[in-house]
Scaffold this motif. Structure first.
Motif, mmCIF file in Angstrom:
data_model
loop_
_atom_site.group_PDB
_atom_site.id
_atom_site.type_symbol
_atom_site.label_atom_id
_atom_site.label_comp_id
_atom_site.label_asym_id
_atom_site.label_seq_id
_atom_site.Cartn_x
_atom_site.Cartn_y
_atom_site.Cartn_z
ATOM 1 N N GLY A 1 -8.936 5.128 24.482
ATOM 2 C CA GLY A 1 -8.628 4.889 23.395
ATOM 3 C C GLY A 1 -8.335 3.421 23.075
ATOM 4 N N ILE A 2 -8.243 2.497 23.587
ATOM 5 C CA ILE A 2 -7.613 1.230 23.936
ATOM 6 C C ILE A 2 -8.133 0.738 23.073
ATOM 7 C CG2 ILE A 2 -6.250 -0.694 24.806
ATOM 8 C CD1 ILE A 2 -5.648 0.878 27.515
ATOM 9 N N ALA A 3 -9.603 0.626 23.605
ATOM 10 C CA ALA A 3 -10.287 0.231 22.365
ATOM 11 C C ALA A 3 -10.459 0.145 21.372
ATOM 12 C CB ALA A 3 -12.211 0.344 23.235
ATOM 13 N N ASP A 4 -10.383 0.919 20.996
ATOM 14 C CA ASP A 4 -10.105 1.517 19.528
ATOM 15 C C ASP A 4 -9.031 1.207 18.487
ATOM 16 O OD1 ASP A 4 -13.058 2.618 18.645
ATOM 17 O OD2 ASP A 4 -12.630 4.329 19.624
ATOM 18 N N ASP A 5 -7.768 1.270 19.238
ATOM 19 C CA ASP A 5 -6.242 0.561 18.969
ATOM 20 C C ASP A 5 -6.470 -0.800 19.018
ATOM 21 O OD1 ASP A 5 -5.809 3.798 18.859
ATOM 22 O OD2 ASP A 5 -4.641 3.396 20.608
ATOM 23 N N VAL A 6 -7.110 -1.487 20.297
ATOM 24 C CA VAL A 6 -6.531 -2.700 20.201
ATOM 25 C C VAL A 6 -6.966 -3.398 19.715
ATOM 26 C CG1 VAL A 6 -5.363 -4.016 21.683
ATOM 27 C CG2 VAL A 6 -5.082 -2.409 21.542
ATOM 28 N N LEU A 7 -8.620 -3.463 20.159
ATOM 29 C CA LEU A 7 -9.765 -4.420 19.800
ATOM 30 C C LEU A 7 -10.777 -3.917 18.243
ATOM 31 C CD1 LEU A 7 -11.838 -3.995 23.647
ATOM 32 C CD2 LEU A 7 -9.654 -5.202 22.636
ATOM 33 N N ARG A 8 -10.265 -2.769 17.738
ATOM 34 C CA ARG A 8 -11.612 -2.805 16.349
ATOM 35 C C ARG A 8 -11.389 -4.175 15.425
ATOM 36 N NH1 ARG A 8 -11.163 3.205 13.090
ATOM 37 N NH2 ARG A 8 -12.157 3.846 15.413
ATOM 38 N N ASP A 9 -11.999 -3.707 14.252
ATOM 39 C CA ASP A 9 -11.925 -5.545 13.526
ATOM 40 C C ASP A 9 -12.387 -6.473 14.013
ATOM 41 O OD1 ASP A 9 -12.037 -3.078 12.051
ATOM 42 O OD2 ASP A 9 -9.708 -3.321 11.051
ATOM 43 N N VAL A 10 -11.756 -6.961 15.669
ATOM 44 C CA VAL A 10 -12.570 -7.587 16.437
ATOM 45 C C VAL A 10 -13.846 -8.112 17.311
ATOM 46 C CG1 VAL A 10 -11.122 -9.455 18.141
ATOM 47 C CG2 VAL A 10 -9.271 -7.960 16.334
ATOM 48 N N TYR A 11 -13.643 -6.751 17.807
ATOM 49 C CA TYR A 11 -15.308 -6.799 18.584
ATOM 50 C C TYR A 11 -15.577 -5.930 18.608
ATOM 51 C CZ TYR A 11 -13.045 -10.281 22.557
ATOM 52 O OH TYR A 11 -12.848 -10.505 23.183
ATOM 53 N N VAL A 12 -17.174 -6.260 17.892
ATOM 54 C CA VAL A 12 -18.290 -5.162 17.576
ATOM 55 C C VAL A 12 -18.057 -3.655 19.272
ATOM 56 C CG1 VAL A 12 -19.768 -5.897 15.780
ATOM 57 C CG2 VAL A 12 -20.428 -6.613 18.695
ATOM 58 N N ARG A 13 -18.150 -2.729 18.528
ATOM 59 C CA ARG A 13 -18.442 -1.677 19.433
ATOM 60 C C ARG A 13 -18.831 -1.895 21.140
ATOM 61 N NH1 ARG A 13 -15.821 2.991 18.221
ATOM 62 N NH2 ARG A 13 -16.670 4.114 20.069
ATOM 63 N N GLY A 14 -19.846 -2.121 21.013
ATOM 64 C CA GLY A 14 -21.405 -2.868 21.953
ATOM 65 C C GLY A 14 -20.266 -3.841 22.986
ATOM 66 N N LYS A 15 -19.513 -4.878 22.020
ATOM 67 C CA LYS A 15 -18.470 -5.470 23.140
ATOM 68 C C LYS A 15 -17.414 -5.153 23.516
ATOM 69 C CE LYS A 15 -21.376 -9.064 22.622
ATOM 70 N NZ LYS A 15 -22.962 -9.421 23.917
ATOM 71 N N TYR A 16 -16.403 -3.885 23.341
ATOM 72 C CA TYR A 16 -15.326 -3.160 24.335
ATOM 73 C C TYR A 16 -16.339 -3.493 25.436
ATOM 74 C CZ TYR A 16 -14.604 -1.367 19.090
ATOM 75 O OH TYR A 16 -13.802 -0.653 18.373
ATOM 76 N N ARG A 17 -16.624 -3.432 26.503
ATOM 77 C CA ARG A 17 -16.964 -3.268 27.293
ATOM 78 C C ARG A 17 -16.486 -4.649 27.841
ATOM 79 N NH1 ARG A 17 -21.980 -1.422 29.674
ATOM 80 N NH2 ARG A 17 -21.207 -2.497 32.045
ATOM 81 N N ASP A 18 -16.883 -5.643 27.346
ATOM 82 C CA ASP A 18 -16.469 -6.409 27.702
ATOM 83 C C ASP A 18 -15.363 -7.382 27.552
ATOM 84 O OD1 ASP A 18 -19.039 -7.707 27.648
ATOM 85 O OD2 ASP A 18 -19.054 -8.187 25.964
ATOM 86 N N VAL A 19 -14.101 -6.431 27.077
ATOM 87 C CA VAL A 19 -12.407 -6.696 27.902
ATOM 88 C C VAL A 19 -12.005 -5.336 27.834
ATOM 89 C CG1 VAL A 19 -9.909 -6.754 26.565
ATOM 90 C CG2 VAL A 19 -12.215 -7.996 25.148
ATOM 91 N N ILE A 20 -12.672 -4.251 27.977
ATOM 92 C CA ILE A 20 -11.785 -3.356 28.947
ATOM 93 C C ILE A 20 -12.163 -3.300 30.351
ATOM 94 C CG2 ILE A 20 -11.910 -0.749 28.387
ATOM 95 C CD1 ILE A 20 -10.094 -2.327 26.708
#
Length: 722
Positions: free
Chosen positions: A15-34
């Protein structure tokens, strides 16, 4: 670990990805941070209790001028890694100014030990910091990973009264959580997942296939497990868990060491991080980066007890071929060996698909002298079963494996088992310690219909194996029996001789004026006017033709050349043949070589024919009208090949007499071109033709159609009358 707590942690991090990274990263790039942040937070939690000890030790070592500090700092940290920066993640939580947060966070990352630095570099995590700072979400991201609702620490969290509020998270549980996050991200990016992620049901089957047949023979001791295409390392960790479980159930104590190699930077980082998170610092050092096929082999002198791999298939390895020196100049002893009387037996596949090369690499690392030897399970697509003609790399690999009696079984899996492909896949099971009842045999198992559908597709994966399916397959391997889905064959059943079948070249000579005129123009261009004059003179003797005996024509040309002092070279003979002759079925065969009867034995099957030669050819070979043994020139346009099974009763000669000579009595075999090949056809052995429909059923359908047609016709006519 409690599964509810496990799932709550995974869901929270997800859920951190949706809470923090949305609108900054596309979904396919969430893993690069999480993924890297999960690693960092876990390492941070492990290092918190010994932070001061590490800083004190660092100061002492610097003061003493000691350069090699790694071992001492690891000892102070109590882990296989450390961080010598003055910060923990909690220290960074209070940074309000973005630039200060960036500088301190980068200093914190720089403080990690070299083994963690390599993971961060392969994740390319530092490349994300400018984006996180610019979007002002780095601090929020750190806060989320420090949230008091989850505990990524190996120590429990207590409430004010000293009661446990959140349980401790041991290394194994943390590794499981990390693997679950990897799995979810792979499902999100399913177009790439199959390249480095093998579904867990397939991995469990592969692990059982290499362990269960020898489960009763496992002794207490050390075992080495290797994956030459380890991806994220999931196959290694499942194998480790399964081997430990089986050993414990048999009352044995085993020490298991994992080894792997991976060429993709991010997946390499994930594999190494996963082992660090599980507390296997030594194991993490055994995961090597680089191409398994072309890099300097980091495990050159290493041998392994168990090997599992899911190598890339249908993927070019041309760059590896080039780095190895080019296909014709590869000298790597893994891929060039001594076999079948050939001291430089090459096992090099076409550059468009290198999957079998990974299998050869594994086989080169088998233990030859231990009681259990080595066992291998490897996933391949169908091309590994049959691609490549006799003498080519793929066939040579199959031949090398089967003639060494290493292939134990091949299992056909259902289609749509992997995330990025729906094609048929197969698990190869190999060992250099076959049990007595398996020696000289190969088992094929058709498990293509054993599956249950998934409730929702994961990329192209919409089927999975249940525990019952895995058990049924393994039972057939542990206790090999013949069933409708299991067939056992002698090794030779998959081999064949590739036989080159030739027929004689038959040429008719055309010495007509038009042909001679064209020949003269050709000779003029190539400055061969004497040859044109020779042809004119021979035509004057023999006539315009067509002449159906090319041999007599060449005898006449030879006599004329001798009489006029012309040297009839091979080039000139070729010119006469190509410009003045045409193939014709009723022409006499063209002679290639004449043997004296006392020097050669007639053997029509191998191209040695007994014939009576007329003058002057007979004179030159021992007398006019004598019987001689001859060879004919082969007609390359008629050249064909046959595959003769190694199990053919009577061998090549019996096959040739039965299948070739009745239809082409002038054919022969070129013994110098006979090659041995191997291929494995599941379709041939398991094909079930659809039953023919009965005549009664067909008649019933026809009558039904006629009645339907009559009804429609009456309806149309009735409407027209109205």
């Amino acid at each position: 670990m409690n599964h509810a707590i496990h799932n709550s942690i995974v869901n929270f991090i997800w859920g951190i990805a949706d809470d923090v990274l949305r609108d900054v990263y596309v979904r396919g790039k969430y893993r690069d941070v999480i993924l890297p942040m999960t690693v960092i937070r876990r390492l941070d939690a492990l290092l918190e209790p010994t932070k001061e000890k590490v800083l004190v030790m660092k100061a002492q070592l610097d003061e003493a001028g000691i350069a090699n500090q790694h071992a001492a700092l690891c000892q102070a940290a109590g882990e296989a890694f450390y961080n010598v920066s003055p910060f923990t993640l909690r220290d960074l939580k209070s940074r309000a100014k973005l630039q200060q947060l960036r500088a301190d966070f980068e200093a914190y990352l720089d403080g990690f030990s070299p083994n963690v630095q390599e993971i961060l570099d392969k994740f390319k995590f530092r490349n994300q910091i400018p984006t996180l700072i610019e979007a002002d979400i780095l601090g929020h991201l750190i806060d989320k990973f420090l949230d008091t609702r989850i505990n990524l620490s190996p120590r429990p969290v207590q409430d004010m009264d000293g009661n446990e509020r959140l349980p401790a998270l041991d290394n194994h549980a943390m590794g499981t959580i990390f693997e679950e996050l990897i799995r979810r991200f792979n499902e999100e990016n399913n177009e790439e997942a199959g390249e480095h992620f093998t579904p867990r049901d397939v991995v469990r089957l592969m692990a059982d296939l290499i362990f269960l047949p020898i489960a009763d023979e496992i002794e207490s001791g050390t075992y080495l497990v290797y994956d030459g295409a380890c991806g994220t390392g999931g196959m290694l960790t499942v194998a480790e868990e399964r081997l430990a479980e089986l050993a414990a159930s048999h009352g044995k104590e085993v020490s298991i060491h994992l080894f792997g190699q991976e060429v993709q930077p991010e997946t390499y980082a994930i594999a190494k991080a996963d082992l660090l998170l599980k507390g296997e610092g030594g194991g993490a050092e055994n995961i090597k980066y680089g191409s398994t096929l072309s890099s300097s082999d980091p495990f050159l002198s290493q041998e392994f007890d168990f090997m599992l791999s899911n190598p890339p298939y249908g993927k070019s390895w041309k760059s590896d071929v080039d780095r190895l020196g080019g296909k014709d100049d590869i000298k790597d002893l893994r891929f060039v060996t001594h076999h079948g009387g050939d001291p430089a037996y090459k096992m090099i596949t076409r550059s468009s698909d290198g999957q079998l090369m990974f299998l050869v690499n594994n086989l080169a690392k088998m233990k030859p002298t231990t009681r259990l030897g080595s066992r291998i399970a490897e996933v391949h697509n169908g091309s590994s079963l049959f691609t490549g003609d006799a003498g080519q790399g793929e066939s040579n690999i199959r031949r090398w494996i089967i003639e060494n009696d290493w292939l134990e079984a091949i299992i056909a899996l259902p289609e749509n088992m992997f995330y990025n492909t729906g094609i048929a896949t197969y698990i190869w099971v190999l060992t250099n310690r076959k049990r007595e009842k398996r020696r000289g045999k190969v088992q094929l198992i058709d498990a293509s219909e054993w599956f249950v559908p998934l409730r929702r597709n994961l990329g192209k994966k919409n089927r999975e194996l249940t525990e019952e399916h895995i058990r049924a397959i393994c039972d057939l391997v542990v206790t090999p029996v013949e069933t409708e889905q299991s067939k056992i064959f002698p090794n030779e059943a998959f081999g064949y001789w590739k036989v080159t079948v030739d027929r004689p070249l038959r040429l008719a000579v055309d010495l007509s004026p038009a042909r001679l005129e064209r020949f003269e123009r050709t000779c003029a261009k190539s400055k061969e006017e004497p040859l044109a004059n020779l042809a004119r003179r021979v035509a004057g003797v023999l006539g315009a033709g067509p002449h159906l005996d090319f041999n007599a024509f060449m005898d006449a040309c030879g006599a004329d050349a001798k009489a006029h002092g012309i040297k009839l070279t091979a080039k000139r003979k070729k010119l006469l043949q190509s410009e003045l002759c045409d193939t014709r079925e009723d022409a006499a065969p063209v002679l290639k070589k004449v043997h004296r009867p006392d020097k050669a034995t007639p053997d029509p099957i191998h191209g040695l024919f007994k014939i009576e030669l007329p003058s002057p050819r007979g004179r030159g070979a021992g007398g006019e009208g004598k019987i001689h043994v001859v060879e004919f020139e082969p007609d390359t346009a008629l050249r064909d090949s046959e595959q003769v099974p190694l199990l053919e009763e009577g061998g090549i000669e019996a096959f040739f007499r039965r299948e070739v000579l009745p239809y082409t009595p002038d054919a022969w075999i070129d013994p110098a071109k006979i090659q041995i090949g191997y291929e494995i056809s599941f379709t041939h052995h398991f094909y079930k033709p659809a039953p023919m429909r009965t005549l009664e059923a067909i008649k019933a359908d026809i009558y039904a159609l006629e009645q339907e047609t009559e009804g429609l016709l009456e309806q149309i006519v009735g409407e027209a009358e109205r």
